[in-house]
Design a protein around this motif. Structure first.
Motif, PDB file in Angstrom:
ATOM      1  N   GLU A  57       0.823  -1.212   0.000  1.00  0.00           N
ATOM      2  CA  GLU A  57       0.000   0.000   0.000  1.00  0.00           C
ATOM      3  C   GLU A  57       0.852   1.254   0.000  1.00  0.00           C
ATOM      4  O   GLU A  57       1.799   1.372   0.787  1.00  0.00           O
ATOM      5  N   MET A  58       0.466   2.187  -0.862  1.00  0.00           N
ATOM      6  CA  MET A  58       1.167   3.473  -0.929  1.00  0.00           C
ATOM      7  C   MET A  58       0.183   4.611  -0.691  1.00  0.00           C
ATOM      8  O   MET A  58      -1.002   4.494  -0.990  1.00  0.00           O
ATOM      9  N   ALA A  59       0.692   5.691  -0.162  1.00  0.00           N
ATOM     10  CA  ALA A  59      -0.066   6.927  -0.028  1.00  0.00           C
ATOM     11  C   ALA A  59       0.345   7.833  -1.183  1.00  0.00           C
ATOM     12  O   ALA A  59       1.340   7.578  -1.866  1.00  0.00           O
ATOM     13  N   GLU A  60      -0.432   8.893  -1.380  1.00  0.00           N
ATOM     14  CA  GLU A  60      -0.160   9.810  -2.492  1.00  0.00           C
ATOM     15  C   GLU A  60      -0.166  11.249  -2.016  1.00  0.00           C
ATOM     16  O   GLU A  60      -0.934  11.616  -1.127  1.00  0.00           O
ATOM     17  N   TRP A  61       0.689  12.044  -2.621  1.00  0.00           N
ATOM     18  CA  TRP A  61       0.786  13.481  -2.348  1.00  0.00           C
ATOM     19  C   TRP A  61       1.029  14.165  -3.679  1.00  0.00           C
ATOM     20  O   TRP A  61       1.657  13.584  -4.570  1.00  0.00           O
ATOM     21  N   ALA A  73       3.201  12.120  -6.203  1.00  0.00           N
ATOM     22  CA  ALA A  73       4.188  11.172  -5.692  1.00  0.00           C
ATOM     23  C   ALA A  73       3.471  10.073  -4.938  1.00  0.00           C
ATOM     24  O   ALA A  73       2.449  10.301  -4.290  1.00  0.00           O
ATOM     25  N   ARG A  74       4.031   8.873  -5.014  1.00  0.00           N
ATOM     26  CA  ARG A  74       3.548   7.749  -4.219  1.00  0.00           C
ATOM     27  C   ARG A  74       4.679   7.318  -3.298  1.00  0.00           C
ATOM     28  O   ARG A  74       5.839   7.286  -3.694  1.00  0.00           O
ATOM     29  N   PHE A  75       4.296   6.987  -2.055  1.00  0.00           N
ATOM     30  CA  PHE A  75       5.288   6.648  -1.038  1.00  0.00           C
ATOM     31  C   PHE A  75       4.699   5.628  -0.074  1.00  0.00           C
ATOM     32  O   PHE A  75       3.482   5.443   0.004  1.00  0.00           O
ATOM     33  N   CYS A  76       5.572   4.973   0.663  1.00  0.00           N
ATOM     34  CA  CYS A  76       5.155   3.970   1.642  1.00  0.00           C
ATOM     35  C   CYS A  76       4.382   4.637   2.771  1.00  0.00           C
ATOM     36  O   CYS A  76       4.832   5.630   3.340  1.00  0.00           O
ATOM     37  N   LYS A  77       3.230   4.054   3.126  1.00  0.00           N
ATOM     38  CA  LYS A  77       2.404   4.588   4.213  1.00  0.00           C
ATOM     39  C   LYS A  77       3.059   4.375   5.579  1.00  0.00           C
ATOM     40  O   LYS A  77       2.755   5.083   6.524  1.00  0.00           O
ATOM     41  N   ARG A  82       9.785   7.617  -0.435  1.00  0.00           N
ATOM     42  CA  ARG A  82       9.221   7.954  -1.739  1.00  0.00           C
ATOM     43  C   ARG A  82       9.616   6.879  -2.743  1.00  0.00           C
ATOM     44  O   ARG A  82      10.782   6.532  -2.854  1.00  0.00           O
ATOM     45  N   LEU A  83       8.630   6.362  -3.510  1.00  0.00           N
ATOM     46  CA  LEU A  83       8.896   5.336  -4.514  1.00  0.00           C
ATOM     47  C   LEU A  83       8.944   5.917  -5.926  1.00  0.00           C
ATOM     48  O   LEU A  83       9.806   5.545  -6.706  1.00  0.00           O
ATOM     49  N   TYR A  84       7.984   6.792  -6.242  1.00  0.00           N
ATOM     50  CA  TYR A  84       7.998   7.399  -7.578  1.00  0.00           C
ATOM     51  C   TYR A  84       7.131   8.642  -7.650  1.00  0.00           C
ATOM     52  O   TYR A  84       6.285   8.876  -6.800  1.00  0.00           O
ATOM     53  N   LYS A  93       3.565   6.744 -17.636  1.00  0.00           N
ATOM     54  CA  LYS A  93       4.988   6.977 -17.372  1.00  0.00           C
ATOM     55  C   LYS A  93       5.177   7.385 -15.916  1.00  0.00           C
ATOM     56  O   LYS A  93       4.410   8.186 -15.394  1.00  0.00           O
ATOM     57  N   ILE A  94       6.212   6.821 -15.277  1.00  0.00           N
ATOM     58  CA  ILE A  94       6.520   7.224 -13.908  1.00  0.00           C
ATOM     59  C   ILE A  94       7.984   7.636 -13.819  1.00  0.00           C
ATOM     60  O   ILE A  94       8.791   7.325 -14.695  1.00  0.00           O
TER      61      ILE A  94
END
Length: 135
Positions: A57-61, A73-77, A82-84, A93-94
């Protein structure tokens, strides 16, 4: 380089498998990337979404970019790693943050962007493309 390459956030709650080489690897020197990386620049690998598989699961900002686009951006909750990044208008595209790959040898930037905001002490290597802002 042999693919696939596995990667994961700091705590391991989000993992991924990069199936194919990125189209390019870029060092960004903008102030936002300096804040993100807590360093002089941030490394980004341009990847087609079909060439990567994520688990967890990732969170988004998101924030508005200077271009008028949205920089999401998506990152670990759990650990916040930050993943991408991505533009919601171009979801195919990421911009992968490749420092969390198990094999980081692909991290060899061929271009440096936003050098107008570069830290004065950092010297860009010879032979790479350089852009004052976003190309």
């Amino acid at each position: 380089m042999k693919y696939p390459i596995d990667g994961a956030c700091q705590c391991g709650a989000v993992s991924y498998r990069l199936l194919k080489a990125p189209s390019m690897v870029v060092a960004c020197h903008c102030k936002a990337c300096q804040k993100l990386s807590t360093s002089a620049f941030s490394i980004t690998a341009m990847v087609d979404i079909k060439d990567i598989e994520f688990k967890g699961e990732m969170a988004e900002w998101s924030r508005p970019a200077d271009s008028g686009n949205i920089s999401a951006a998506r990152f670990c909750k759990t650990c916040g790693n930050r993943l991408y990044h991505f533009n919601p208008d171009e979801p195919e595209k990421i911009k992968l943050k490749p420092s969390n790959l198990s094999d980081t040898s692909i991290i060899n930037p061929t271009a440096h962007v936003w050098v107008s905001e570069k830290q004065a002490w950092y010297q860009i290597p010879d032979g790479v493309k350089v852009f004052d802002k976003q190309p």
